[in-house]
Scaffold this active site. Structure first.
Site, PDB file in Angstrom:
ATOM      1  N   THR B 335       0.917  -0.973  -0.041  1.00 45.43           N
ATOM      2  CA  THR B 335       0.076  -0.250  -0.495  1.00 45.43           C
ATOM      3  C   THR B 335       1.129   0.730   0.370  1.00 45.43           C
ATOM      4  OG1 THR B 335      -0.081  -0.124   2.310  1.00 45.43           O
ATOM      5  CG2 THR B 335      -2.194  -1.514   1.071  1.00 45.43           C
ATOM      6  N   CYS B 336      -0.043   2.627  -0.435  1.00 43.90           N
ATOM      7  CA  CYS B 336       0.611   4.102  -0.218  1.00 43.90           C
ATOM      8  C   CYS B 336       1.420   4.617   1.080  1.00 43.90           C
ATOM      9  CB  CYS B 336      -0.088   4.755  -1.262  1.00 43.90           C
ATOM     10  SG  CYS B 336       0.447   4.758  -2.377  1.00 43.90           S
ATOM     11  N   ASP B 337       0.734   3.720   1.921  1.00 45.84           N
ATOM     12  CA  ASP B 337       0.716   4.020   3.228  1.00 45.84           C
ATOM     13  C   ASP B 337       1.997   3.208   4.344  1.00 45.84           C
ATOM     14  OD1 ASP B 337       0.675   3.643   6.558  1.00 45.84           O
ATOM     15  OD2 ASP B 337      -0.767   4.452   6.177  1.00 45.84           O
TER      16      ASP B 337
END
EC number: 4.1.1.17
Lengths: 388, 388
Positions: B335-337
């Site tokens: 994820t983009c986290d």
């Protein structure tokens, strides 16, 4: 809290439908936020970070207002398209993509991709080739590391490479026939320091010069997100960020200003949403005089409040007893998981009269809540959302 | 890895259906685990902790084998009933319950409830009254705090009260006409020390004596969960736990042994499940000689591996290159986290030849994975599960 949210919650309660926590998001606030970003950075294209809240109503509103979209996956690309945005308004901003996902995005028309290493450049090149798309039509920008100081949800080193390497990555893209478009960075989510962009822009301008020396003309700087929403502490207004960013751009790029884009997520929807939750239990662990109260809500870390991880994001919580005396308490969620504790290292002040069954309002909950919620942990359903 | 899982994964790949991470759970292993628990603690009733993995196939198998069920919510009560278990085999083990949920559980026939404070006792008493159920038919046990030393996923102070307070809570239950049934505790999840039950059993026996002094005859000790599954390190066999627990029971209760129950979750299903995931990217952040590799998988903290939080649970990861030289790497999710990093403080050794597109097998993933997965974070679907 907006009047519209207040009215919605009141109506819901009057109809006896207030079982379980709920997030209500007011589109009027999103509209105001978009307008504020567009005014504060008039020459910058806004790419809304879909992951912050992909509710179709939010995407539709922003598409109508002219927003572009920063996406993290093919599903998010499809959601952005479904909202009415054309593919030229979509960026595939995740630096970690399967080659077949790049292929699908290309087929959907997306031509703008983030990378942070040569291997990712090669995936894009191969995927374009496989899809029969002219490599020169595909724009890539390279993400660089950024220290994230001043951010409440600081970024790890997960995304980006050092600036020196970015020059090689962009040159590699050029050699593959791709359009080496520019540089991106992220100053850290919930960034409270309006000057945080300065250092990264200095690096970006160096990369522009070094690429120019190698015959590569970059033209775009992606300024990322980081724009804060108000939780407990006041945050600077978006216009202060706009002014500081413009000053830094002029300082480092002189009169050859690059195209710029921003990717607000939290700053676009955070303050538009509010969670209503319920107090399930108030108790103490012993009869000792100085024993702290534990307050258990029907929402916790696995129900949507994942950003309380390490007590990073400290939400403002309102109750109907806020005129009362306050005392610190440990705040926890409803699951049988002992990690499901929101605030303990720094206890949270709540009214001494807060009781079982009371409703609480968690402000600034429009971003990074609904989609983070666990699918069925402990049998609890994911957080419900109403967009009004 | 079992042959059945290997065959399943091979068939899935041959059919070209291996897109995205998947968890495969082998019921034969669950069957063996249940049998081992029943043998190791022959006089103890097994209450499977449904939250560890509520797959209907798992619940049905365990119901057939005679297991009871520890539930965290009304939904889990309903799942246990749907599996064929009668209500007298179900415990509502969450100490944090809405009064209306207690009411629903009572109506569904559940008569066994956990508490850790007087307010919760009162909810049960009122709910029984409202449902027209004789209070004396409703059994409550009080959970006490336990230090959790030796556990890899140690418990906070979220559940339980100090032992002295438990006596008051049980007396309060008695005064409300409820059946004060016993004491529970939890020695911490993934507990590697087979002697960990000793201290808590000492406290439990003291509570039994003090309650007896007040005329209350307790009869049950809920020994909780904590039984480990094998991740990287070897763990003691379940029979060692059985022996140690029996010794501690005899030591503290002499020849007046109480009824006992255990609540294995991880120990029942952890080693029955395996996740197959894919390497999306292998990259470095700079060209420096000593720069560490980053390996990105298509599963991470929000896709089912939530227990890597604080790098608590360290899964065993197998690849097709395990004969090769190993080197440490940072392991992260898709994820983009930036918080979606699995192992960084203690880098994970993986083969130097591991490449983009390779499959990896994450062992011991049958518990606390599927239901923890985020509902749609970054547009990624929750972890798929196949029970075979």
């Amino acid at each position: 809290m907006t009047d519209r949210i207040r009215d919605f919650l009141r109506a819901r309660r009057d109809m006896g439908q207030d079982e379980g926590p709920v997030m209500v998001l007011d589109l009027d606030v999103v509209r105001d936020n978009f307008t504020a970003f567009a005014r504060a950075l008039p020459d910058t294209r806004v790419f809304y970070a879909v992951k912050a809240n992909p509710a179709p109503e939010v995407l539709r509103l922003l598409a109508e207002m002219g927003s572009c979209f920063d996406t993290a996956s093919v599903v998010e690309v499809e959601m952005a398209l479904a909202s009415g945005a054309t593919a030229d308004r979509i960026s595939f901003g995740n630096t970690i993509k399967k080659e077949r996902c790049i292929g699908r995005a290309l087929k959907l028309g997306v031509r703008l991709f983030a990378v942070d290493c040569e291997a990712e450049v090669e995936k894009i090149s191969r995927a374009a080739d496989a899809a029969g798309i002219e490599a020169g039509e595909v724009q890539v920008f390279c993400r660089i590391l950024c220290d994230g100081a001043g951010a409440e949800w600081p970024l790890s080193r997960k995304f980006g490479c050092v600036p020196e390497m970015a020059v090689d990555v962009l040159e590699h893209a050029c050699r593959q026939g791709l359009h080496a478009y520019g540089v991106s960075f992220h100053v850290g989510s919930q960034q409270g320091n309006i000057e945080a962009w300065d250092g990264a822009l200095a690096s970006a301008s160096t990369i522009f010069r070094e690429c120019a020396d190698r015959g590569i003309a970059l033209s775009m700087v992606n300024l990322g997100g980081g724009f804060p929403t108000k939780y407990l502490k006041a945050v600077p207004g978006v216009e202060s960020y706009g002014d500081a960013i413009f000053r830094a751009l002029t300082k480092h790029f002189g009169n050859q200003l690059p195209e710029t884009i921003i990717e607000p997520g939290r700053g676009m929807v955070g303050n538009a949403g509010m969670i209503e939750a319920e107090v399930i239990l108030v108790s103490k662990k012993s009869d000792a005089e100085d024993e702290i109260r534990w307050v258990y809500l029907d929402i916790g870390k696995f129900g949507g409040l994942a950003e309380t991880m390490d007590e990073s994001i400290r939400y403002a919580i309102r109750t109907e007893h806020d005129e009362d005396r306050m005392s610190p308490c440990v705040l926890a969620g409803p699951t049988c998981d002992s990690a499901d504790v929101l605030y303990e290292k720094v206890p949270y002040p709540l009214p001494v009269s807060l009781s079982i069954g009371d409703k609480v309002l968690i402000e600034g909950a429009g971003a990074y809540t609904t989609t983070y919620a666990a699918v069925a942990f402990n049998g609890f359903p994911p957080l419900q959302q109403y967009v009004i």
